[in-house]
Design an enzyme around this catalytic site. Structure first.
Site, PDB file in Angstrom:
ATOM      1  N   PHE A  83      39.473  41.065  37.382  1.00  0.00           N
ATOM      2  CA  PHE A  83      39.226  40.274  38.574  1.00  0.00           C
ATOM      3  C   PHE A  83      40.148  40.773  39.680  1.00  0.00           C
ATOM      4  O   PHE A  83      41.357  40.865  39.492  1.00  0.00           O
ATOM      5  CB  PHE A  83      39.508  38.795  38.273  1.00  0.00           C
ATOM      6  CG  PHE A  83      39.462  37.892  39.469  1.00  0.00           C
ATOM      7  CD1 PHE A  83      38.261  37.597  40.083  1.00  0.00           C
ATOM      8  CD2 PHE A  83      40.627  37.325  39.974  1.00  0.00           C
ATOM      9  CE1 PHE A  83      38.209  36.752  41.180  1.00  0.00           C
ATOM     10  CE2 PHE A  83      40.591  36.476  41.060  1.00  0.00           C
ATOM     11  CZ  PHE A  83      39.382  36.183  41.671  1.00  0.00           C
ATOM     12  N   HIS A 137      43.535  48.265  38.751  1.00  0.00           N
ATOM     13  CA  HIS A 137      44.235  47.057  39.188  1.00  0.00           C
ATOM     14  C   HIS A 137      44.653  46.199  38.007  1.00  0.00           C
ATOM     15  O   HIS A 137      43.960  46.158  36.996  1.00  0.00           O
ATOM     16  CB  HIS A 137      43.346  46.249  40.153  1.00  0.00           C
ATOM     17  CG  HIS A 137      43.270  46.864  41.509  1.00  0.00           C
ATOM     18  ND1 HIS A 137      42.525  47.991  41.754  1.00  0.00           N
ATOM     19  CD2 HIS A 137      43.879  46.525  42.662  1.00  0.00           C
ATOM     20  CE1 HIS A 137      42.680  48.322  43.026  1.00  0.00           C
ATOM     21  NE2 HIS A 137      43.494  47.460  43.589  1.00  0.00           N
ATOM     22  N   PRO A 138      45.776  45.498  38.165  1.00  0.00           N
ATOM     23  CA  PRO A 138      46.240  44.638  37.072  1.00  0.00           C
ATOM     24  C   PRO A 138      45.394  43.375  36.964  1.00  0.00           C
ATOM     25  O   PRO A 138      44.734  42.975  37.918  1.00  0.00           O
ATOM     26  CB  PRO A 138      47.671  44.282  37.500  1.00  0.00           C
ATOM     27  CG  PRO A 138      47.627  44.344  38.991  1.00  0.00           C
ATOM     28  CD  PRO A 138      46.660  45.463  39.325  1.00  0.00           C
ATOM     29  N   ALA A 193      42.563  39.725  46.853  1.00  0.00           N
ATOM     30  CA  ALA A 193      43.668  39.991  47.778  1.00  0.00           C
ATOM     31  C   ALA A 193      44.514  38.715  47.870  1.00  0.00           C
ATOM     32  O   ALA A 193      44.128  37.766  48.535  1.00  0.00           O
ATOM     33  CB  ALA A 193      43.134  40.408  49.144  1.00  0.00           C
ATOM     34  N   VAL A 194      45.638  38.701  47.170  1.00  0.00           N
ATOM     35  CA  VAL A 194      46.404  37.470  46.997  1.00  0.00           C
ATOM     36  C   VAL A 194      47.373  37.154  48.139  1.00  0.00           C
ATOM     37  O   VAL A 194      47.931  36.064  48.165  1.00  0.00           O
ATOM     38  CB  VAL A 194      47.172  37.460  45.650  1.00  0.00           C
ATOM     39  CG1 VAL A 194      46.203  37.566  44.491  1.00  0.00           C
ATOM     40  CG2 VAL A 194      48.227  38.546  45.594  1.00  0.00           C
ATOM     41  N   GLU A 238      53.027  41.250  45.518  1.00  0.00           N
ATOM     42  CA  GLU A 238      51.888  40.451  45.969  1.00  0.00           C
ATOM     43  C   GLU A 238      51.650  39.261  45.046  1.00  0.00           C
ATOM     44  O   GLU A 238      51.412  38.142  45.509  1.00  0.00           O
ATOM     45  CB  GLU A 238      50.633  41.335  46.050  1.00  0.00           C
ATOM     46  CG  GLU A 238      50.712  42.369  47.165  1.00  0.00           C
ATOM     47  CD  GLU A 238      49.808  43.577  46.962  1.00  0.00           C
ATOM     48  OE1 GLU A 238      49.843  44.468  47.836  1.00  0.00           O
ATOM     49  OE2 GLU A 238      49.086  43.659  45.949  1.00  0.00           O
ATOM     50  N   GLN A 239      51.728  39.488  43.741  1.00  0.00           N
ATOM     51  CA  GLN A 239      51.502  38.394  42.800  1.00  0.00           C
ATOM     52  C   GLN A 239      52.644  37.371  42.838  1.00  0.00           C
ATOM     53  O   GLN A 239      52.400  36.171  42.729  1.00  0.00           O
ATOM     54  CB  GLN A 239      51.293  38.933  41.380  1.00  0.00           C
ATOM     55  CG  GLN A 239      49.949  39.620  41.233  1.00  0.00           C
ATOM     56  CD  GLN A 239      49.500  39.743  39.792  1.00  0.00           C
ATOM     57  OE1 GLN A 239      49.828  38.921  38.955  1.00  0.00           O
ATOM     58  NE2 GLN A 239      48.719  40.781  39.510  1.00  0.00           N
TER      59      GLN A 239
END
Length: 174
Positions: free
Chosen positions: A117, A69-70, A120-121, A85-86
């Site tokens: 970190f 994950h980023p 779920a954004v 998502e971001q």
């Protein structure tokens, strides 16, 4: 592209894996292993099967999944789903000060836990994310690893939701 469960259930293993390869960030092995548990009768069935594959995975596989994950709030390369998502959470338009604060916390987090970190954004704001990051950096490594996996399961469910056309779905009659 959107799929129905019937379409997914009727695919070959490789087609199924290809269709769902991005549900778990850069980890097509989850879809590949879940394909053996078809047919699925709902998104929840499919999601549960995928979650079970992660839970049954080795600690190393789980860590690799987390590390795929980023880092939130950075501009490093990430999957199309992660970018979207971001952006939705405002993380692609941070002010210079916000970027600095995220970078400091992300650095502290990475030093403490040795993985990014995960949060779920979807439907969250950059303030929500920063607040959670600030709190979770205080957890133990084991607690945070468990939290990261739980967040990954939420992300996967959101991604399945956007991939599946469930309007026409129904449980086959017995």
């Amino acid at each position: 592209m959107m799929y129905t469960l019937q379409e997914l259930n009727n695919m070959t293993d490789s087609e199924f894996t290809d269709a769902l390869k991005d549900v778990y960030e850069h980890s097509p092995w989850v879809a590949e292993k879940a394909s053996a548990h078809r047919p699925f009768f709902s998104r929840n069935d499919l999601h549960s099967a995928m979650v079970q594959q992660v839970r049954k995975a080795s600690s190393e596989e789980q860590t690799n999944l987390i590390c795929a994950h980023p880092v939130l709030g950075t501009s490093k390369p990430m999957s199309t789903a992660s970018v979207s998502e971001q952006e939705g959470a405002g993380l692609q338009s941070l002010t210079e000060e916000e970027q600095h604060r995220f970078n400091e916390l992300n650095t502290l987090y990475m030093e403490r836990f040795e993985f990014p970190f995960i949060y779920a954004v979807k439907n969250k704001t950059k303030r929500d994310i920063y607040h959670s990051l600030s709190e979770r950096v205080e957890l133990t490594k084991e607690e945070e690893r468990d939290r990261a996996l739980e967040e990954i399961y939420k992300i996967a469910n959101f991604r399945l939701e956007s991939l599946l056309n469930e309007e026409k779905e129904s449980r086959p009659s017995s």
